[in-house]
Design a protein around this motif. Structure first.
Motif, PDB file in Angstrom:
ATOM      1  N   ALA A 178      -5.953  18.601  11.773  1.00  0.00           N
ATOM      2  CA  ALA A 178      -5.746  16.948  12.233  1.00  0.00           C
ATOM      3  C   ALA A 178      -6.605  16.598  10.775  1.00  0.00           C
ATOM      4  O   ALA A 178      -5.713  15.393  10.221  1.00  0.00           O
ATOM      5  N   VAL A 179      -7.724  16.663  10.631  1.00  0.00           N
ATOM      6  CA  VAL A 179      -8.502  16.102   9.948  1.00  0.00           C
ATOM      7  C   VAL A 179      -8.001  16.432   7.344  1.00  0.00           C
ATOM      8  O   VAL A 179      -7.897  15.570   7.788  1.00  0.00           O
ATOM      9  N   ALA A 180      -7.278  18.213   8.022  1.00  0.00           N
ATOM     10  CA  ALA A 180      -6.512  18.404   6.978  1.00  0.00           C
ATOM     11  C   ALA A 180      -5.705  17.462   7.026  1.00  0.00           C
ATOM     12  O   ALA A 180      -5.125  17.202   5.552  1.00  0.00           O
ATOM     13  N   ILE A 181      -4.647  17.045   8.025  1.00  0.00           N
ATOM     14  CA  ILE A 181      -3.015  16.649   6.957  1.00  0.00           C
ATOM     15  C   ILE A 181      -3.234  14.987   7.261  1.00  0.00           C
ATOM     16  O   ILE A 181      -2.617  14.382   7.302  1.00  0.00           O
ATOM     17  N   LEU A 182      -4.807  14.600   7.702  1.00  0.00           N
ATOM     18  CA  LEU A 182      -4.625  12.908   7.644  1.00  0.00           C
ATOM     19  C   LEU A 182      -5.381  13.002   5.805  1.00  0.00           C
ATOM     20  O   LEU A 182      -4.960  12.037   5.380  1.00  0.00           O
ATOM     21  N   ILE A 183      -6.090  13.429   5.643  1.00  0.00           N
ATOM     22  CA  ILE A 183      -6.180  13.248   4.064  1.00  0.00           C
ATOM     23  C   ILE A 183      -4.921  14.145   3.091  1.00  0.00           C
ATOM     24  O   ILE A 183      -4.807  13.094   2.474  1.00  0.00           O
ATOM     25  N   TYR A 185      -2.355  13.263   4.134  1.00  0.00           N
ATOM     26  CA  TYR A 185      -1.011  11.978   4.726  1.00  0.00           C
ATOM     27  C   TYR A 185      -1.831  10.832   3.339  1.00  0.00           C
ATOM     28  O   TYR A 185      -0.882  10.596   2.687  1.00  0.00           O
ATOM     29  N   LEU A 186      -2.775  10.525   3.967  1.00  0.00           N
ATOM     30  CA  LEU A 186      -3.514   9.680   2.926  1.00  0.00           C
ATOM     31  C   LEU A 186      -2.825   9.868   1.265  1.00  0.00           C
ATOM     32  O   LEU A 186      -2.665   9.110   0.327  1.00  0.00           O
ATOM     33  N   ALA A 187      -3.274  11.270   0.951  1.00  0.00           N
ATOM     34  CA  ALA A 187      -3.532  11.204  -0.748  1.00  0.00           C
ATOM     35  C   ALA A 187      -2.467  11.432  -1.180  1.00  0.00           C
ATOM     36  O   ALA A 187      -0.970  10.732  -2.377  1.00  0.00           O
ATOM     37  N   PHE A 188      -1.340  12.222  -0.476  1.00  0.00           N
ATOM     38  CA  PHE A 188      -0.475  12.754  -1.208  1.00  0.00           C
ATOM     39  C   PHE A 188       1.149  11.752  -0.358  1.00  0.00           C
ATOM     40  O   PHE A 188       1.871  11.878  -0.919  1.00  0.00           O
ATOM     41  N   ILE A 189       1.081  12.384   0.836  1.00  0.00           N
ATOM     42  CA  ILE A 189       2.239  11.047   1.572  1.00  0.00           C
ATOM     43  C   ILE A 189       2.446   9.902   1.016  1.00  0.00           C
ATOM     44  O   ILE A 189       3.354   9.206   0.656  1.00  0.00           O
ATOM     45  N   LEU A 190       1.336   9.089   1.257  1.00  0.00           N
ATOM     46  CA  LEU A 190       1.074   7.794   1.577  1.00  0.00           C
ATOM     47  C   LEU A 190       0.900   7.176  -0.233  1.00  0.00           C
ATOM     48  O   LEU A 190       1.707   6.425  -0.882  1.00  0.00           O
ATOM     49  N   GLY A 191       0.501   8.304  -0.636  1.00  0.00           N
ATOM     50  CA  GLY A 191      -0.234   8.412  -2.040  1.00  0.00           C
ATOM     51  C   GLY A 191       0.373   8.012  -3.201  1.00  0.00           C
ATOM     52  O   GLY A 191       1.314   7.245  -4.052  1.00  0.00           O
ATOM     53  N   VAL A 192       1.102   9.103  -2.976  1.00  0.00           N
ATOM     54  CA  VAL A 192       1.779   9.640  -3.884  1.00  0.00           C
ATOM     55  C   VAL A 192       3.338   9.316  -3.290  1.00  0.00           C
ATOM     56  O   VAL A 192       4.275   8.603  -4.639  1.00  0.00           O
ATOM     57  N   GLY A 193       3.845   9.386  -2.533  1.00  0.00           N
ATOM     58  CA  GLY A 193       5.039   8.759  -2.512  1.00  0.00           C
ATOM     59  C   GLY A 193       5.618   7.336  -2.295  1.00  0.00           C
ATOM     60  O   GLY A 193       6.275   7.781  -2.698  1.00  0.00           O
ATOM     61  N   SER A 194       4.468   6.769  -1.914  1.00  0.00           N
ATOM     62  CA  SER A 194       5.047   5.590  -1.486  1.00  0.00           C
ATOM     63  C   SER A 194       4.638   4.388  -2.862  1.00  0.00           C
ATOM     64  O   SER A 194       5.076   3.497  -3.348  1.00  0.00           O
ATOM     65  N   ALA A 195       3.510   5.377  -3.847  1.00  0.00           N
ATOM     66  CA  ALA A 195       3.277   4.854  -4.955  1.00  0.00           C
ATOM     67  C   ALA A 195       4.855   4.600  -6.164  1.00  0.00           C
ATOM     68  O   ALA A 195       5.259   4.186  -6.883  1.00  0.00           O
ATOM     69  N   LEU A 196       5.282   6.415  -5.981  1.00  0.00           N
ATOM     70  CA  LEU A 196       6.040   6.184  -6.819  1.00  0.00           C
ATOM     71  C   LEU A 196       7.868   5.919  -6.373  1.00  0.00           C
ATOM     72  O   LEU A 196       8.444   5.049  -7.166  1.00  0.00           O
ATOM     73  N   ARG A 198       9.041  11.902  -1.681  1.00  0.00           N
ATOM     74  CA  ARG A 198       8.849  12.650  -0.688  1.00  0.00           C
ATOM     75  C   ARG A 198       8.648  13.659  -1.439  1.00  0.00           C
ATOM     76  O   ARG A 198       8.348  14.634  -0.905  1.00  0.00           O
ATOM     77  N   VAL A 199       9.360  14.504  -1.859  1.00  0.00           N
ATOM     78  CA  VAL A 199       9.599  16.031  -3.127  1.00  0.00           C
ATOM     79  C   VAL A 199       8.585  16.258  -3.607  1.00  0.00           C
ATOM     80  O   VAL A 199       7.811  17.017  -3.811  1.00  0.00           O
ATOM     81  N   VAL A 200       8.747  15.000  -4.393  1.00  0.00           N
ATOM     82  CA  VAL A 200       7.408  15.514  -4.928  1.00  0.00           C
ATOM     83  C   VAL A 200       5.902  15.232  -4.378  1.00  0.00           C
ATOM     84  O   VAL A 200       5.042  16.002  -4.701  1.00  0.00           O
ATOM     85  N   ALA A 201       5.648  14.575  -3.897  1.00  0.00           N
ATOM     86  CA  ALA A 201       4.510  14.355  -3.372  1.00  0.00           C
ATOM     87  C   ALA A 201       4.207  16.169  -2.324  1.00  0.00           C
ATOM     88  O   ALA A 201       3.548  16.834  -1.733  1.00  0.00           O
ATOM     89  N   GLY A 202       6.021  16.622  -1.876  1.00  0.00           N
ATOM     90  CA  GLY A 202       5.637  17.450  -0.958  1.00  0.00           C
ATOM     91  C   GLY A 202       5.303  19.088  -2.096  1.00  0.00           C
ATOM     92  O   GLY A 202       4.402  19.721  -1.118  1.00  0.00           O
ATOM     93  N   ALA A 203       5.451  18.952  -2.804  1.00  0.00           N
ATOM     94  CA  ALA A 203       5.190  19.920  -4.417  1.00  0.00           C
ATOM     95  C   ALA A 203       3.087  19.524  -3.888  1.00  0.00           C
ATOM     96  O   ALA A 203       2.827  20.437  -3.829  1.00  0.00           O
ATOM     97  N   ALA A 263      -0.020  22.873  -2.463  1.00  0.00           N
ATOM     98  CA  ALA A 263      -0.970  23.526  -2.731  1.00  0.00           C
ATOM     99  C   ALA A 263      -2.106  23.496  -1.980  1.00  0.00           C
ATOM    100  O   ALA A 263      -2.791  24.431  -1.437  1.00  0.00           O
ATOM    101  N   PHE A 264      -2.130  22.124  -1.696  1.00  0.00           N
ATOM    102  CA  PHE A 264      -3.378  21.629  -1.025  1.00  0.00           C
ATOM    103  C   PHE A 264      -3.697  22.197   0.937  1.00  0.00           C
ATOM    104  O   PHE A 264      -4.284  23.016   0.984  1.00  0.00           O
TER     105      PHE A 264
END
Length: 163
Positions: A105-110, A112-123, A134-139, A143-144
């Motif tokens: 849960a902690v890992a997916i929160l980090i 989520y915030l960094a890649f899903i909302l951060g990268v995904g929403s920013a793009l 979403r595909v870019v955020a998924g890549a 790794a994380f």
């Protein structure tokens, strides 16, 4: 599927054996650097990523949910499935599920915030189509999440399997 029943253990062992066979046959010396758990992670998370994209499409295009809400609901559902499949099949963990679920849960929160909302929403905000975002955020998240699952969450697995 908890990995605690005889059928689950047999399926997990077969999955593991298949990943080892495939890794041994990788070309260009990749068998020396690709762990069977990485291949298993890639297959499982490729499948759950497809589930994520299908849900995202349904929630955004079908139901018209706002992008952050559609990303969130699809993400939580897909990552729940990923946890169950990776625990039972890929890492074949037998440690107590509660602490692992908490770490996850902690890992997916980090993540989520960094890649899903951060990268995904920013793009998406700068004009990139939401599925491409979403595909870019998924890549980035792949790794994380593999690193966290292998060395933190499912660290009780046999070293011979996870290399």
């Amino acid at each position: 599927m908890t990995g605690n029943t005889v059928a689950d253990k047999d399926f997990g062992q077969r999955f593991h054996a298949l990943m080892e066979v495939v890794v041994r046959r990788l070309p260009f010396g990749l068998a020396k650097v690709v762990a069977p758990s990485f291949l298993g992670f890639a297959l499982i998370n490729g499948f759950t990523f497809a589930v994520d994209l299908l849900l995202l499409t349904a929630f955004r295009s079908g139901l018209g949910l706002p992008v952050p809400l559609a990303f969130t609901v699809a993400y939580v559902l897909a990552f729940g499935l990923s946890f169950v499949l990776n625990r039972a099949l890929n890492f074949r963990s037998h440690a107590p599920v509660g602490p692992q679920a908490g770490l996850y849960a902690v890992a997916i929160l980090i993540n989520y915030l960094a890649f899903i909302l951060g990268v995904g929403s920013a793009l998406t905000a700068i004009g990139v189509q939401y599925l491409v975002s979403r595909v870019v955020a998924g890549a980035c998240e792949a790794a994380f999440m593999y690193s966290v699952m292998r060395w933190i969450i499912f660290r009780d697995t046999k070293q011979g399997y996870c290399r």
